[in-house]
Design an enzyme around this catalytic site. Structure first.
Site, PDB file in Angstrom:
ATOM      1  N   LYS A 183      23.114  -5.674   8.685  1.00  0.00           N
ATOM      2  CA  LYS A 183      22.129  -6.610   9.259  1.00  0.00           C
ATOM      3  C   LYS A 183      22.820  -7.910   9.673  1.00  0.00           C
ATOM      4  O   LYS A 183      22.555  -8.456  10.744  1.00  0.00           O
ATOM      5  CB  LYS A 183      21.009  -6.889   8.244  1.00  0.00           C
ATOM      6  CG  LYS A 183      20.126  -5.670   8.000  1.00  0.00           C
ATOM      7  CD  LYS A 183      19.283  -5.806   6.723  1.00  0.00           C
ATOM      8  CE  LYS A 183      18.742  -4.430   6.349  1.00  0.00           C
ATOM      9  NZ  LYS A 183      18.189  -4.398   4.988  1.00  0.00           N
ATOM     10  N   ARG A 218      20.426  -7.729  -4.670  1.00  0.00           N
ATOM     11  CA  ARG A 218      20.070  -7.734  -6.078  1.00  0.00           C
ATOM     12  C   ARG A 218      21.199  -8.367  -6.899  1.00  0.00           C
ATOM     13  O   ARG A 218      22.379  -8.258  -6.548  1.00  0.00           O
ATOM     14  CB  ARG A 218      19.796  -6.296  -6.564  1.00  0.00           C
ATOM     15  CG  ARG A 218      18.459  -5.741  -6.109  1.00  0.00           C
ATOM     16  CD  ARG A 218      17.272  -6.546  -6.616  1.00  0.00           C
ATOM     17  NE  ARG A 218      17.088  -6.397  -8.049  1.00  0.00           N
ATOM     18  CZ  ARG A 218      16.159  -5.628  -8.608  1.00  0.00           C
ATOM     19  NH1 ARG A 218      15.301  -4.957  -7.860  1.00  0.00           N
ATOM     20  NH2 ARG A 218      16.063  -5.534  -9.916  1.00  0.00           N
ATOM     21  N   THR A 263      23.540  -2.148   3.145  1.00  0.00           N
ATOM     22  CA  THR A 263      22.920  -2.205   4.479  1.00  0.00           C
ATOM     23  C   THR A 263      22.721  -3.653   4.911  1.00  0.00           C
ATOM     24  O   THR A 263      22.634  -3.935   6.094  1.00  0.00           O
ATOM     25  CB  THR A 263      21.575  -1.457   4.525  1.00  0.00           C
ATOM     26  OG1 THR A 263      20.804  -1.825   3.380  1.00  0.00           O
ATOM     27  CG2 THR A 263      21.776   0.053   4.539  1.00  0.00           C
ATOM     28  N   LYS A 288      28.093  -6.469  -7.952  1.00  0.00           N
ATOM     29  CA  LYS A 288      28.017  -7.135  -6.643  1.00  0.00           C
ATOM     30  C   LYS A 288      28.757  -8.481  -6.659  1.00  0.00           C
ATOM     31  O   LYS A 288      28.947  -9.110  -5.629  1.00  0.00           O
ATOM     32  CB  LYS A 288      26.561  -7.317  -6.219  1.00  0.00           C
ATOM     33  CG  LYS A 288      25.876  -5.969  -5.926  1.00  0.00           C
ATOM     34  CD  LYS A 288      24.406  -6.142  -5.550  1.00  0.00           C
ATOM     35  CE  LYS A 288      23.665  -4.832  -5.394  1.00  0.00           C
ATOM     36  NZ  LYS A 288      23.939  -4.136  -4.128  1.00  0.00           N
TER      37      LYS A 288
END
Length: 843
Positions: A681, A570, A677, A575
């Protein structure tokens, strides 16, 4: 460079050895043709690709149904403790391929579809994503459902069947434009409506107190219609249920006496009730106190708790008669996990049912409630914490407000007794926040009403204990736990990266699929030249395939041997996509200043959605696309650098981009990302991480060795120290020439020549009120990116680090996470028992 394999060749190459199990191809073909025939008999004689998709989906669903029924029978007969995972979001993505993988049907379906002259991948692309989530929290819930089924737990996911999920993102002239996600337009082959379990949910009204007890009366009723979706475990014949509620107006809705004569208007008003399940709120890590959102939260909780209690009371198979009337054993048979504060109303609602309806003594009801509920905290950002106005509760849920006040009084009496005279502590710990607008702090309600409170990565759980809930931790330290997040290796390795899964299985066997810690065995092959070559080859094939996808869908030609540098998540200031932008501009300026110098070619890809009302996030998207405009069309730069914004990032796009990534960007300010998460991955799929010591990055560095990640920037303590002394962006701007040049270019309109003042707000924020301290980490980040370049020029050494990362990613399986929840919070034990398949007799 070799062309990417054709789908036909690839299909033959990537059947993950035995992992996808070759079932009866003839049987699949027969079933497919039968479903196709019924579709066409009903409508027409010419099949469309969508008809083929539905025929295949129904063929696969046939294999689920017998197992689903048998699983539920198994639970009813054994009457295990049941786990209820309550979440306002379940970000499921597509279901077809996941179901084929988990049932071991992939090869059979692949071969059957191939024999019929069709292409499995093309059919898979027709399926709509179930985008009933915003990002990490909703996708985590989906991974957890997969793990709970794979571990044989009697678990149920409960949420809302949003008619419109997370919006589809279009980029128009560089700006994000939202489109409604009408994902149910063509129907959903995986869900089963269960009108026989429809339940009433009450709103508004008033409270009556009498000697007989308390009654909530004159309410407005909305009906909750359940839709069930099967959730298959991996090759264990367990199929659990995700039950999503849809709002329906009762037939007499608004047709009472006051509406006499306006029948049409009254029927149209049914929409008011049904709006409750119309659309997912598109905010991630941001609280928006809208009444409709509070209605959604109560709607899912009220319907779910009635369902839980019905199942608790009649626990024998096929039995509708109550067999349990005492609630003493409720916490032994029921565990309710609250995924963040969104389902926090479970606490006062369970109290209301126990006290008002079931006539349980108040203190006993409170003990039962606390022993049943557990709360997972997902964020420490203050703007994300839910704080509802008391006035809204008063109108919408008057009885719940009374219960919350009573619970808060009990809680404060206890605190006052333990800390006499500490008025400030009482204020800090109250569930009710005083002020101009009295508010209910939902996180505080969750903490006092749960027997376990957990964060989602070790560093996050420590912050929760030391800051956010410090007073509560001092009061009840035994309540607080850590459960580091995980991802399901079925979707995030087998399904999305079969080439890599195959190479791994060849070396260590196939058991890693349900025991990811077995990847440690790959450490033996870090210096094995064949293995190094095979891993590098899989990555290159994934990059070629993704390049072809980008060329087809985005009309951009990229250099598949460049470094694929990827940040997908997002769009949010914390971030720090802006830090990534500054690096892109810095690289661009370096290339422009010396075009003859050799550069490591990079393709920087950034993807993610901005909440529609989040101005700065939308500006960040515009900045990324504007930088891309300039960089990608500069002849001096050529193939050395490309900047691409990945439009409409979602689960199905993640499944394509993650296996193709070389570098994974996890660059949030230390102390802001609860876990992440996506980071896991990328690690599992053979990308190296550049990141701060934040969230689960800390544990990833611990598992793989810090020297095998690119760690940079301030640690939590340094961020706190900088806060205390005062962060001054200008001193970095004045001191670092490359940073100053980049900011001046953004500011002067270099990247927005048609609108020079376009990025005024972005620059102003970075210079004067940047809570996330982008400039403070710029220098360390640029230097670290230089180390990334150095390593990338040594492909063998790069791949050795990749192998080490994959080998050390076992901890980050959601199977491990759920095993910890099961043992340490829910008091149940995972089971390796395989339920017999439907074609075999039951034991």
């Amino acid at each position: 460079m070799a062309a990417p394999l054709s789908d036909g060749e690839r299909r033959k190459q990537i059947s993950v050895r035995g992992i996808a199990g070759l079932g009866d191809v003839a049987e699949v073909r027969k079933s497919f043709n039968r479903h196709l025939h019924f579709t066409l008999v009903k409508d027409r004689n010419v099949a469309t690709p969508r008809d083929y998709f539905f025929a295949l989906a129904h063929t696969v669903r046939d294999h689920l149904v017998g197992r689903w029924i048998r699983t539920q029978q198994h639970y009813y007969e054994r009457d295990p403790k049941r786990i209820y995972y309550l979440s306002l979001e379940f970000y499921m993505g597509r279901t077809l391929q996941n179901t084929m993988v988990n049932l071991g049907l992939q090869n059979a379906c692949d071969e059957a579809i191939y024999q019929l002259g069709l292409d499995l991948e093309e059919l898979e692309e027709i399926e709509e994503d179930a985008g009933l989530g915003n990002g990490g929290l909703g996708r985590l819930a989906a991974c957890f459902l997969d793990s709970m089924a794979t571990l044989g737990l009697a678990a149920y996911g409960y949420g809302i069947r949003y008619e419109f999920g997370i919006f589809n993102q279009k980029i128009v002239d560089g700006w994000q434009v939202e489109e409604a996600d009408d994902w149910l337009r063509y129907g959903n082959p995986w869900e089963k409506a269960r009108p026989e379990y429809m339940l009433p949910v009450h709103f508004y009204g008033r409270v009556e107190h009498s000697p007989e007890g308390v009654k909530w009366v004159d309410t407005q009723v909305v009906l909750a219609m359940p839709y069930d979706t099967p959730v298959p475990g991996y090759k264990n014949n367990t199929v659990n249920t995700m039950r999503l509620w849809s709002a329906k107006a009762p037939n007499d809705f608004n047709l009472q006496e006051f509406n006499v004569g306006d029948y049409i208007e009254a029927v149209l008003d049914r929409n008011l009730a049904e709006n409750i399940s119309r659309v997912l709120y598109p905010n991630d890590n941001f609280f928006e106190g809208k009444e409709l959102r509070l209605k959604q939260e109560y709607f899912v909780v009220a319907a779910t708790l009635q369902d839980i209690i019905r199942r608790f009371k009649s626990s024998k198979f096929g039995c509708q008669d109550p067999v349990r009337t005492s609630f003493e054993t409720f916490p032994d048979k029921v565990a309710i996990q609250l995924n963040d504060t969104h389902p926090a109303l479970s606490i006062p609602e369970l109290m209301r049912i126990l006290v008002d309806v079931e006539k349980v003594d108040w203190d006993k009801a409170w003990e039962i409630t606390k022993q049943t509920c557990a709360y997972t905290n997902h964020t420490v950002l203050p703007e994300a914490l839910e704080r509802w106005p008391v006035s809204m509760f008063e109108k919408l849920l008057p009885r719940h407000l009374e219960i919350i006040y009573a619970l808060n009084q009990m809680h404060l009496d206890r605190v006052a007794a333990l800390y006499p005279g500490d008025i400030d502590r009482l204020r800090r710990m109250s569930v009710i926040e005083e002020g101009d607008c009295k508010r209910i702090n939902m996180a505080h309600l969750c903490v006092i009403g749960s027997h376990a409170v957990n964060g989602v990565a070790r560093i996050h759980s420590d912050i929760v204990k030391n800051t956010v809930f410090k007073d509560f931790y001092e009061l009840e330290p035994e309540k607080f736990q850590n459960k580091t997040n995980g991802i399901t290796p079925r979707r995030w390795l087998l399904l999305c990266n079969p080439g890599l899964a195959d190479v791994i299985a060849e070396k260590i066997g196939e058991d890693f699929v349900t025991d990811l810690s077995q990847l440690k065995k790959l450490l033996d092959f870090i210096d094995n030249e064949t293995f190094i070559r095979d891993v590098a080859k899989v990555k290159q094939e994934n990059k070629l395939k993704f390049s072809a996808y980008l060329e087809e869908h985005y009309k951009v030609k990229i250099n598949p041997s460049s470094m694929f540098d990827i940040q997908v998540k997002r769009i949010h200031e914390y971030k720090r996509q802006l830090l990534n932008c500054l690096h892109a501009i810095t690289l661009y300026n370096r290339i422009r200043s010396d075009p003859s110098k050799s550069f490591v070619p990079r393709t920087i890809m950034i993807g993610g959605k901005a909440a529609p009302g989040y101005h700065m996030a939308k500006m960040i998207i515009k900045l990324i696309t504007s930088i891309g405009e300039v960089v990608n069309n500069d002849p001096y730069v050529g193939d050395k650098l490309k900047v691409i914004f990945l439009e409409n990032y979602r689960v199905s796009l993640a499944e394509k981009v993650i296996p193709a990534a070389d570098l994974s960007q996890q660059i949030s300010t230390a102390g802001t990302e609860a876990s992440g998460t996506g980071n896991m991955k990328f690690m599992l799929n053979g990308a190296l991480t550049i990141g701060t010591m934040d969230g689960a990055n800390v544990e990833m560095a611990e598992e793989a060795g810090e020297e095998n990640l690119f760690i940079f920037g301030m640690r939590v303590e340094e961020v706190e120290a900088l806060d205390r002394q005062g962060y001054n962006a200008r001193e970095y701007y004045d001191r670092i020439p490359e940073l100053r040049q980049a900011i001046d270019q953004i500011s002067s309109g270099f990247f927005s020549p048609r609108d020079p003042g376009c990025f005024r707000d972005v620059v102003n924020m970075l210079m004067h009120h940047d809570r996330f301290k982008v400039f403070a980490d710029y220098e360390a980040y640029i230097k670290c990116q230089g180390q990334v370049d150095q390593l990338f020029m040594d492909p063998r050494e790069w791949t050795r680090k990749v192998i080490r990362n994959i080998a050390c990613s076992g901890k980050f399986s959601s199977d491990r996470t759920i095993t910890e929840y099961a043992r340490e919070i829910w008091g149940v034990e995972p089971s390796a028992t395989k339920i017999p398949p439907p074609n075999l007799p039951r034991d």
